[in-house]
Scaffold this motif. Structure first.
Motif, PDB file in Angstrom:
ATOM      1  N   VAL A  23       2.107 -10.640  27.500  1.00 15.67           N
ATOM      2  CA  VAL A  23       2.715 -11.915  27.890  1.00 15.67           C
ATOM      3  C   VAL A  23       2.687 -12.050  29.411  1.00 15.67           C
ATOM      4  O   VAL A  23       2.351 -13.114  29.939  1.00 15.67           O
ATOM      5  CB  VAL A  23       4.157 -12.035  27.349  1.00 15.67           C
ATOM      6  CG1 VAL A  23       4.820 -13.302  27.863  1.00 15.67           C
ATOM      7  CG2 VAL A  23       4.160 -12.012  25.827  1.00 15.67           C
ATOM      8  N   TRP A  51       6.422 -10.946  21.254  1.00 13.90           N
ATOM      9  CA  TRP A  51       6.386 -12.399  21.351  1.00 13.90           C
ATOM     10  C   TRP A  51       5.232 -12.947  20.529  1.00 13.90           C
ATOM     11  O   TRP A  51       4.146 -12.375  20.507  1.00 13.90           O
ATOM     12  CB  TRP A  51       6.209 -12.820  22.815  1.00 13.90           C
ATOM     13  CG  TRP A  51       7.416 -12.560  23.637  1.00 13.90           C
ATOM     14  CD1 TRP A  51       8.380 -13.457  23.985  1.00 13.90           C
ATOM     15  CD2 TRP A  51       7.820 -11.318  24.230  1.00 13.90           C
ATOM     16  NE1 TRP A  51       9.343 -12.852  24.744  1.00 13.90           N
ATOM     17  CE2 TRP A  51       9.024 -11.530  24.911  1.00 13.90           C
ATOM     18  CE3 TRP A  51       7.278 -10.024  24.232  1.00 13.90           C
ATOM     19  CZ2 TRP A  51       9.699 -10.528  25.586  1.00 13.90           C
ATOM     20  CZ3 TRP A  51       7.950  -9.020  24.913  1.00 13.90           C
ATOM     21  CH2 TRP A  51       9.144  -9.275  25.581  1.00 13.90           C
ATOM     22  N   VAL A  56       4.814 -18.526  23.095  1.00 15.15           N
ATOM     23  CA  VAL A  56       4.414 -18.501  24.504  1.00 15.15           C
ATOM     24  C   VAL A  56       3.717 -19.817  24.860  1.00 15.15           C
ATOM     25  O   VAL A  56       4.015 -20.438  25.889  1.00 15.15           O
ATOM     26  CB  VAL A  56       3.507 -17.286  24.810  1.00 15.15           C
ATOM     27  CG1 VAL A  56       2.986 -17.342  26.237  1.00 15.15           C
ATOM     28  CG2 VAL A  56       4.247 -15.975  24.549  1.00 15.15           C
TER      29      VAL A  56
END
Length: 66
Positions: A23, A51, A56
């Motif tokens: 990320v 995630w 995202v």
């Protein structure tokens, strides 16, 4: 987790989960900063977060100035 195990427990794989380093690389920020952002995360254990790419991407889209 391989597909046989996933099928055995009746789960489905929707998308791979990203690590904090992945990320951070996507967002071009330090790893520490990822934890400070308001991106929904999946808690795998008391010390492990992941995630979803879609979360995202949605986070990025909400921040685009129009």
């Amino acid at each position: 987790m391989d597909r046989a195990v996933i099928e055995a427990v009746g789960a489905t794989v929707t998308e791979p989960l990203l690590t904090v380093k992945e990320v951070a690389r996507i967002l071009s920020v330090p790893v520490k900063r990822v934890y400070e952002l308001d991106i929904p995360a999946v808690r795998l254990s008391t010390r492990s977060l992941r995630w979803r790419m879609s979360d995202v991407q949605q986070w990025i889209e909400r921040r685009i100035k129009r």
